[in-house]
Design a protein around this motif. Structure first.
Motif, PDB file in Angstrom:
ATOM      1  N   TYR A 122       0.815  -1.212   0.000  1.00  0.00           N
ATOM      2  CA  TYR A 122       0.000   0.000   0.000  1.00  0.00           C
ATOM      3  C   TYR A 122       0.852   1.268   0.000  1.00  0.00           C
ATOM      4  O   TYR A 122       0.353   2.347  -0.288  1.00  0.00           O
ATOM      5  CB  TYR A 122      -0.912   0.023   1.235  1.00  0.00           C
ATOM      6  CG  TYR A 122      -1.814  -1.183   1.340  1.00  0.00           C
ATOM      7  CD1 TYR A 122      -2.911  -1.317   0.502  1.00  0.00           C
ATOM      8  CD2 TYR A 122      -1.563  -2.194   2.264  1.00  0.00           C
ATOM      9  CE1 TYR A 122      -3.740  -2.422   0.588  1.00  0.00           C
ATOM     10  CE2 TYR A 122      -2.388  -3.299   2.359  1.00  0.00           C
ATOM     11  CZ  TYR A 122      -3.475  -3.419   1.520  1.00  0.00           C
ATOM     12  OH  TYR A 122      -4.292  -4.514   1.598  1.00  0.00           O
ATOM     13  N   GLY A 123       2.121   1.114   0.327  1.00  0.00           N
ATOM     14  CA  GLY A 123       2.960   2.282   0.529  1.00  0.00           C
ATOM     15  C   GLY A 123       3.833   2.673  -0.642  1.00  0.00           C
ATOM     16  O   GLY A 123       4.262   3.816  -0.721  1.00  0.00           O
ATOM     17  N   GLN A 124       4.119   1.729  -1.575  1.00  0.00           N
ATOM     18  CA  GLN A 124       4.949   2.122  -2.707  1.00  0.00           C
ATOM     19  C   GLN A 124       4.254   3.241  -3.469  1.00  0.00           C
ATOM     20  O   GLN A 124       3.048   3.190  -3.724  1.00  0.00           O
ATOM     21  CB  GLN A 124       5.207   0.949  -3.653  1.00  0.00           C
ATOM     22  CG  GLN A 124       6.127   1.333  -4.811  1.00  0.00           C
ATOM     23  CD  GLN A 124       6.141   0.304  -5.928  1.00  0.00           C
ATOM     24  OE1 GLN A 124       5.247  -0.507  -6.044  1.00  0.00           O
ATOM     25  NE2 GLN A 124       7.175   0.359  -6.759  1.00  0.00           N
ATOM     26  N   ASP A 125       5.013   4.252  -3.843  1.00  0.00           N
ATOM     27  CA  ASP A 125       4.434   5.384  -4.562  1.00  0.00           C
ATOM     28  C   ASP A 125       4.755   5.208  -6.037  1.00  0.00           C
ATOM     29  O   ASP A 125       4.190   4.367  -6.704  1.00  0.00           O
ATOM     30  CB  ASP A 125       5.000   6.674  -3.989  1.00  0.00           C
ATOM     31  CG  ASP A 125       4.216   7.905  -4.428  1.00  0.00           C
ATOM     32  OD1 ASP A 125       3.381   7.765  -5.337  1.00  0.00           O
ATOM     33  OD2 ASP A 125       4.437   8.982  -3.880  1.00  0.00           O
ATOM     34  N   SER A 126       5.669   5.980  -6.585  1.00  0.00           N
ATOM     35  CA  SER A 126       6.160   5.718  -7.931  1.00  0.00           C
ATOM     36  C   SER A 126       7.404   4.857  -7.802  1.00  0.00           C
ATOM     37  O   SER A 126       7.836   4.541  -6.702  1.00  0.00           O
ATOM     38  CB  SER A 126       6.461   7.037  -8.647  1.00  0.00           C
ATOM     39  OG  SER A 126       7.436   7.759  -7.925  1.00  0.00           O
ATOM     40  N   GLU A 127       7.944   4.460  -8.914  1.00  0.00           N
ATOM     41  CA  GLU A 127       9.108   3.575  -8.858  1.00  0.00           C
ATOM     42  C   GLU A 127      10.266   4.256  -8.146  1.00  0.00           C
ATOM     43  O   GLU A 127      10.611   5.393  -8.432  1.00  0.00           O
ATOM     44  CB  GLU A 127       9.532   3.171 -10.267  1.00  0.00           C
ATOM     45  CG  GLU A 127      10.583   2.080 -10.283  1.00  0.00           C
ATOM     46  CD  GLU A 127      10.800   1.550 -11.689  1.00  0.00           C
ATOM     47  OE1 GLU A 127      11.504   2.238 -12.443  1.00  0.00           O
ATOM     48  OE2 GLU A 127      10.261   0.494 -12.020  1.00  0.00           O
TER      49      GLU A 127
END
Length: 333
Positions: free
Chosen positions: A315-320
């Motif tokens: 749930y926490g990954q934003d962009s690469e």
């Protein structure tokens, strides 16, 4: 009130606002750039403004000119070139975020998220279509946070949501698009508060949004007496807000403030009776602030709440290459 007039009214009142409710170091330079873009270009295509994509309307695609040019060049080639362009533009990351929402949303529990499709208001430079519905980096970040909240709190019952620093209004659009009877209150500094008012009116309908001009002279802003489902307030109005909220949300904007400013907001939110908190923060803090807002500060400032769940991956990954932590907290009994 039209958005340009509303913006100037907010900015004029900002001059006399108490220091705790004024832009902090990170936003002082941003404010000048955002205001300049809005005054020169207007609101109709605000999501294409350079200041918007940098400060409050994030995109998956690279913002650097060389990478964007390379992306376009490969896109013209077709076949493998298209795949490479998608890779540069981080489309697989966005697709994975959408898949997370689709697969993990407990659709039988409120709030309803399943039918959401983002408005094209503001002429977004980037908007991705999955399963026939429109999404952006902003909406997929919020949707994943809400899915995590629903899974962490199976008995979630929300009728009033308060957000501080709501960007251009994405959370309000998501919640009010498919949940009749729900109330959303966004508190922010100008000029972003003016942008959110404009966007929510375009996305939801002007009759559903109460603007700053309607509340600026009220000594008390009573939550149960708010006339529309969505209300946008300026930061210095928060102490005048009375009543109770069920859920408080903050996605990243606390990272852009100094700890004393956040501590004041945390105290006001706690006094409004929030039962749950949905927070998104960077594990390393945000550049451009004097003292970074790290995880331990959130837990100290919201000491009447206990951590229910946290995640910096699914749930926490934003962009690469960038990671945020999403936290769900519940008020201690």
């Amino acid at each position: 009130m039209d958005p340009r007039t509303l913006l100037e009214l907010m900015l004029a009142d900002l001059d006399s606002a108490p220091e705790l409710y004024r832009p902090t170091d990170f936003w002082r330079t941003g404010l000048e750039k955002v205001v300049a873009d809005l005054r020169e270009r207007g609101f109709a295509e605000f999501r294409r403004h350079p200041s918007a994509t940098f400060f409050y309307a994030p995109q998956y695609a690279p913002v650097s000119r060389p990478a964007a040019a390379l992306s376009r060049a490969f896109g013209l080639a077709g076949g493998p070139g298209t795949l490479l362009r998608e890779r540069i533009d981080q489309v697989p990351v966005a697709r994975a975020h959408h898949a997370t929402v689709t697969a993990l949303d407990p659709a039988d529990r409120p709030p309803s998220l399943a039918g959401f499709s983002e408005s094209a208001a503001g002429a977004p430079a980037e908007q991705l279509v999955f399963d026939g519905r429109r999404f952006s980096r902003s909406s997929l970040n919020y949707l994943r946070g809400l899915v995590m909240l629903k899974r962490a709190v199976p008995d979630l019952d929300v009728s009033t949501v308060l957000e501080i620093g709501g960007g251009f209004g994405t959370l309000g659009e998501i919640l009010l698009s498919g949940n009749p009877g729900l109330r959303y209150i966004d508190v922010d500094i100008p000029p972003v508060a003016a942008v959110a008012t404009h966007y929510l009116r375009e996305a939801l309908g002007p009759e559903k949004v109460l603007d700053y001009a309607a509340t600026r002279e009220r000594e008390k802003i009573v939550i149960d007496e708010l006339e529309q489902p969505a209300t946008v307030l300026c930061s210095w109005q928060l102490p005048r807000l009375t009543g109770t909220v069920d859920l408080f949300a903050n996605f990243i904007s606390f990272q852009e403030m100094e700890p004393d400013v956040v501590a004041n907001y945390a105290s006001l939110v706690t006094d409004l009776g929030a039962r749950w908190l949905l927070l998104r923060n960077s594990p390393t803090g945000k550049p451009g602030v004097r003292e970074p807002m790290l995880r331990h500060r959130y837990l100290e400032m919201f000491d009447r709440f206990e951590l229910v769940d946290s995640d910096a991956g699914l749930y926490g990954q934003d962009s690469e290459g960038t990671v945020s932590e999403v936290m769900v907290l519940a008020r201690r009994s």
